[in-house]
Every structure is written in C-alpha cells, then in structure tokens.
Scaffold this motif. Structure first.
Motif, PDB file in Angstrom:
ATOM      1  N   LEU A   9       0.842  -1.201   0.000  1.00  0.00           N
ATOM      2  CA  LEU A   9       0.000   0.000   0.000  1.00  0.00           C
ATOM      3  C   LEU A   9       0.873   1.245   0.000  1.00  0.00           C
ATOM      4  N   ASP A  10       0.379   2.288  -0.636  1.00  0.00           N
ATOM      5  CA  ASP A  10       1.062   3.580  -0.622  1.00  0.00           C
ATOM      6  C   ASP A  10       0.020   4.687  -0.659  1.00  0.00           C
ATOM      7  N   GLU A  11      -0.030   5.457   0.419  1.00  0.00           N
ATOM      8  CA  GLU A  11      -0.968   6.575   0.533  1.00  0.00           C
ATOM      9  C   GLU A  11      -2.404   6.149   0.222  1.00  0.00           C
ATOM     10  N   GLY A  12      -2.802   5.049   0.818  1.00  0.00           N
ATOM     11  CA  GLY A  12      -4.180   4.610   0.706  1.00  0.00           C
ATOM     12  C   GLY A  12      -4.551   3.905  -0.577  1.00  0.00           C
ATOM     13  N   VAL A  13      -3.563   3.544  -1.388  1.00  0.00           N
ATOM     14  CA  VAL A  13      -3.811   2.864  -2.655  1.00  0.00           C
ATOM     15  C   VAL A  13      -2.994   1.574  -2.701  1.00  0.00           C
ATOM     16  N   VAL A  14      -3.567   0.515  -3.258  1.00  0.00           N
ATOM     17  CA  VAL A  14      -2.840  -0.736  -3.464  1.00  0.00           C
ATOM     18  C   VAL A  14      -1.929  -0.550  -4.678  1.00  0.00           C
ATOM     19  N   VAL A  15      -0.631  -0.714  -4.476  1.00  0.00           N
ATOM     20  CA  VAL A  15       0.321  -0.475  -5.560  1.00  0.00           C
ATOM     21  C   VAL A  15       0.966  -1.763  -6.066  1.00  0.00           C
ATOM     22  N   ALA A  16       0.846  -2.865  -5.316  1.00  0.00           N
ATOM     23  CA  ALA A  16       1.406  -4.137  -5.780  1.00  0.00           C
ATOM     24  C   ALA A  16       0.734  -5.287  -5.064  1.00  0.00           C
ATOM     25  N   VAL A  17       0.528  -6.385  -5.782  1.00  0.00           N
ATOM     26  CA  VAL A  17       0.045  -7.647  -5.228  1.00  0.00           C
ATOM     27  C   VAL A  17       0.969  -8.725  -5.764  1.00  0.00           C
ATOM     28  N   THR A  18       1.780  -9.313  -4.889  1.00  0.00           N
ATOM     29  CA  THR A  18       2.810 -10.240  -5.311  1.00  0.00           C
ATOM     30  C   THR A  18       2.706 -11.552  -4.533  1.00  0.00           C
ATOM     31  N   ALA A  19       3.535 -12.512  -4.872  1.00  0.00           N
ATOM     32  CA  ALA A  19       3.539 -13.794  -4.186  1.00  0.00           C
ATOM     33  C   ALA A  19       3.842 -13.617  -2.702  1.00  0.00           C
ATOM     34  N   ALA A  20       3.205 -14.425  -1.873  1.00  0.00           N
ATOM     35  CA  ALA A  20       3.386 -14.322  -0.429  1.00  0.00           C
ATOM     36  C   ALA A  20       4.852 -14.480  -0.055  1.00  0.00           C
ATOM     37  N   GLY A  21       5.342 -13.585   0.789  1.00  0.00           N
ATOM     38  CA  GLY A  21       6.713 -13.641   1.256  1.00  0.00           C
ATOM     39  C   GLY A  21       7.726 -13.024   0.334  1.00  0.00           C
ATOM     40  N   SER A  22       7.281 -12.467  -0.797  1.00  0.00           N
ATOM     41  CA  SER A  22       8.229 -11.915  -1.771  1.00  0.00           C
ATOM     42  C   SER A  22       8.644 -10.488  -1.474  1.00  0.00           C
ATOM     43  N   VAL A  23       7.901  -9.792  -0.635  1.00  0.00           N
ATOM     44  CA  VAL A  23       8.213  -8.397  -0.331  1.00  0.00           C
ATOM     45  C   VAL A  23       8.934  -8.330   1.016  1.00  0.00           C
ATOM     46  N   PRO A  24      10.132  -7.821   1.050  1.00  0.00           N
ATOM     47  CA  PRO A  24      10.863  -7.743   2.329  1.00  0.00           C
ATOM     48  C   PRO A  24      10.214  -6.738   3.275  1.00  0.00           C
ATOM     49  N   VAL A  25      10.305  -7.024   4.560  1.00  0.00           N
ATOM     50  CA  VAL A  25       9.772  -6.127   5.577  1.00  0.00           C
ATOM     51  C   VAL A  25      10.809  -5.042   5.859  1.00  0.00           C
ATOM     52  N   THR A  26      10.504  -3.829   5.493  1.00  0.00           N
ATOM     53  CA  THR A  26      11.413  -2.710   5.746  1.00  0.00           C
ATOM     54  C   THR A  26      10.980  -1.893   6.954  1.00  0.00           C
ATOM     55  N   ASP A  27       9.706  -1.964   7.322  1.00  0.00           N
ATOM     56  CA  ASP A  27       9.200  -1.216   8.472  1.00  0.00           C
ATOM     57  C   ASP A  27       8.195  -2.087   9.216  1.00  0.00           C
ATOM     58  N   PRO A  28       8.637  -2.782  10.253  1.00  0.00           N
ATOM     59  CA  PRO A  28       7.718  -3.654  11.014  1.00  0.00           C
ATOM     60  C   PRO A  28       6.530  -2.910  11.595  1.00  0.00           C
ATOM     61  N   GLU A  29       6.697  -1.622  11.849  1.00  0.00           N
ATOM     62  CA  GLU A  29       5.616  -0.851  12.466  1.00  0.00           C
ATOM     63  C   GLU A  29       4.441  -0.634  11.526  1.00  0.00           C
ATOM     64  N   THR A  30       4.658  -0.743  10.226  1.00  0.00           N
ATOM     65  CA  THR A  30       3.571  -0.526   9.264  1.00  0.00           C
ATOM     66  C   THR A  30       3.280  -1.793   8.459  1.00  0.00           C
TER      67      THR A  30
END
Length: 410
Positions: A26-47
C-alpha cells in the motif's frame, strides 16, 4: 495479535478470494502491488501486518441504511408486522424524538458497522413535515464526527406528506442525493416526477425507495425514463424493488431493459424485505426479494444492504455484511462470490465510490477476517477482524474463547 499500526504499507501472507496467498503493498491509501506471499521484504515492522491465516477482502459498503431510525425498537416497542404498521409506529415515535437522541443512536450504529468492516455508508434520513432538517442536522454532525474513519452519504428521504418548502429546506441542509418513496403516494407517478424535478434543479443524484410491495403500483419504469436526461455524472439508484420479484416475466424484462438503459443501480435489502413482506400470505409465503438473478444476468449494477437495524422495520440485524451476504445465498440463491460482490464492489459501484480492494490501483478499503475462504467467512462471520479505511487501521476485533475439554477414555 496484540497491537496494530494505524497506517499500513505492507500486508503479508494474505489469502485472497481466489485462494492464492499474496503480499499486498500500500502507498498513501492505494494498493500499488500484489505479489507472491513472502516476496516483499519487511522494511518497516511498524507498518506491516502479517495476515497468515487471514482472508483479505474488499471492505463492504452499506448502500441502504437508516441511521436515524436505528436501534429504536426497544424505545418504541412496536408490534411485529408489515410495512404499514412499521411506518405508523415510526411516525408516531418520530414526532417525539430529539436531535440528540438521533445523534446518539446513529453514532452507535455507524461505529458498530465500522467494527464489522463497513467503511462507507449511504443513509436515508427522513424529511418530516414540520421538522424537515432535524434528522439531517443530526446525521450531518455524526458524519463530521466520524470523518476519517468512515464515509457517510446522506439521502433526503422525502415523505409523500412533505411539502415542497420542507423538501427545499432539507436539500439546503446539505445532502448528497434526493430520495423518497413514490409508491406510497396517492399518485405515484406524479411523486416520481416531483422528486426528479428537485434532483434536476439541484443537480443531485437520486436514490428512491421503489415499489416496496409484492403487489401494487409500479414506478421503476417511470423513474428510469424520467432520469435518462439528467446529469450522467451523478448516481441514480432504486432500493427494494420488491415488485420485480412478483410480476409477470414479460413485464419484468421490459422494466429491466429500461433500468439497464438508464444505468440505474438496484439495491436489494434482504433482511428487511423478508421481514416486512408476505404477512398477508400465511401459506406459501413469498420471499419478498427483488429479481436478483434476472437483474444480474441483464448486466444491471446490483448492490445489497442491511437496510434497517433493530427498529420497527426490522427488529433484528447484526450490522454486518456477512449477514446480508448469507441471506443472499440462502434466500436469493446467489453464489458466495456473487453475494459478496453485492455488498462490496457492487455496493461501491452503485454508491459512486472509487474501486477498492486488494488489487493494483484500487483504494485500500480492506477487511481481513480469520477465515480459510469466502464461504467460511460468510457462514461463520468470524469475530476476528481488521478494518482498513484509506490504508489505515480503523477497527480491530478479537475473540477469546474458552471451552471445557471433555475427558476421553483411553
């Protein structure tokens, strides 16, 4: 789960309706990507939310509510009965209620709906002769209080007894659409024309209670023809349309053709119509629903709502779209996917809202429930829910359950 971020940038391991597991960015209230589970690294655990074991859905929208009437059943103690008796009970009580009482009940009801996942509500508000703006002032206050949590649209429900001056005053109070119930008027066609005239002069859309009876007048075709020349950047919809479910097929198809040509959205309200309709038929009682299958197959935009909740028009109701979807399956013979569409994407379309849900480019209006699939969610209405409005967590519910363990013999 002990805490949740207010703003979300990543939903991990979510199960979507198609059964696939995905990461949703998500970015500013919009879905910007839908990818395979686990493919996006966690850069901010708080969000980031880990939704392993959760089903992620488009957040439902309520296209037909009556927040000014909600939760009044115990105050009124009305008889159980049909539409006529409900109207009489309500109008008698409405003459005595204060603006503050409307605000309190409406706020409570809206927050209950939000907790269950509904992030947008279209509510009809009565225009009472002699007090045409009281309900609209109350609901305007609630809308302002809850801004940022839930979107609320106001429809001026113009009584057939309300004079033109009362309606003008109500529209001046700030509404989104013109509403009414022409089928209750002595001259239904003239009432349709009167209300369409207000919408035309004000440049407003319309949402009429339409043909809410198993027999009687038919106004939907008149309405469809009357709005065809109005502004096309406004929404025009018809609620209930019960009469479509009981008329001869040839007439039904003719009227559906007019509805489709005018792009009028039809809003079914299963729980209230199942309750109010058919009291005069003690055996082989009709269902009291609109012609859902024929409307859908014809390409009409169709939505479904809960309508009334715990008032003279419906003594029950759980403020939950899963309840409405369940009734669409059992009483309306729709599939789970069709039923959920009517309370989510279909409702948002009829309400004129932007596309939402877990798909690229859509608004992040999302509901996560602890369920394995859509049918599981509709059948069990899981209490564990996370609600996102505009990409922010606005509600969360958790169930704690303790069950005694029986002693089994070896």
């Amino acid at each position: 789960m002990t805490s949740l971020p207010s703003s979300v940038t990543l939903l991990r391991h979510a199960t979507l309706v198609d059964g696939g597991r995905h990461d949703v960015v998500l970015d500013e209230g919009v879905v910007v990507a839908v990818t395979a589970a686990g493919s996006v690294p966690v850069t901010d655990p708080e969000t980031t939310l880990d939704l392993d074991g959760w089903l992620l859905l488009t957040a439902p929208a309520e296209p037909h509510a009556h927040l000014d009437k909600a939760l009044s059943f115990d105050l009124i103690d009305p008889p159980y009965g049909d539409l006529g008796s409900a109207i009489l009970s309500w109008t008698t009580y409405a003459a005595t209620m204060s603006l503050e009482s409307i605000v309190e009940r409406a706020r409570t009801q809206a927050l209950a709906m939000l907790a269950n996942g509904i992030t947008a509500i279209r509510t009809h508000v009565d225009v009472h002769p002699g007090a045409p703006t009281r309900g609209l002032e109350a609901l305007g206050r609630v809308r302002e209080e809850l801004a940022g949590l839930i979107d609320i649209e106001l429809v001026a429900l113009c009584s057939t007894q309300a004079g033109d001056a009362d309606i003008e005053a109500a529209l001046d109070a700030g509404v989104d659409l013109v509403g009414g119930a022409p089928h209750l008027a002595e001259d239904p066609v003239a009432e349709v024309e009167r209300l369409v005239g207000f919408a035309a002069r004000r440049g407003l859309g319309m949402d009429l209670h339409t043909d809410e009876s198993l027999d009687g007048p038919v106004t939907l075709d008149t309405y469809a023809l009357a709005v065809r020349g109005l502004r096309r950047d406004r929404q025009y919809s018809a609620g209930h349309c019960v009469r479509l479910g009981s008329m001869p097929r040839e007439e039904l198809f003719r009227i559906i053709g007019e509805v489709r040509a005018s792009d009028i959205g039809v809003i079914a309200n299963p729980i209230t119509n199942l309750y109010l309709q058919g009291w005069e038929h003690p055996t082989r009682t009709p269902r009291g629903l609109t012609a859902l299958r024929d409307l859908i197959d014809a390409g009409v935009r169709v939505a479904a709502g809960a309508d009334n909740v715990r008032d003279p028009f419906n003594p029950v109701g759980r403020s939950c779209a899963f309840e409405t979807a369940s009734l669409l399956i059992s009483a309306g013979h729709l599939s789970p996917v069709e039923a959920w569409h009517l309370v989510s994407d279909g409702a948002r379309s009829v309400m004129g809202l932007p596309a939402a849900g877990p798909r690229v480019g859509a608004r992040a209006e999302l509901l996560a429930v602890r369920a394995g699939n859509l049918l599981d969610a509709i059948a069990n209405a899981p209490a564990d829910r996370i609600v996102l409005h505009d990409g922010r967590v606005v509600a969360r519910s958790e169930l704690r359950r303790s069950i005694a363990v029986p002693a089994f013999s070896a």
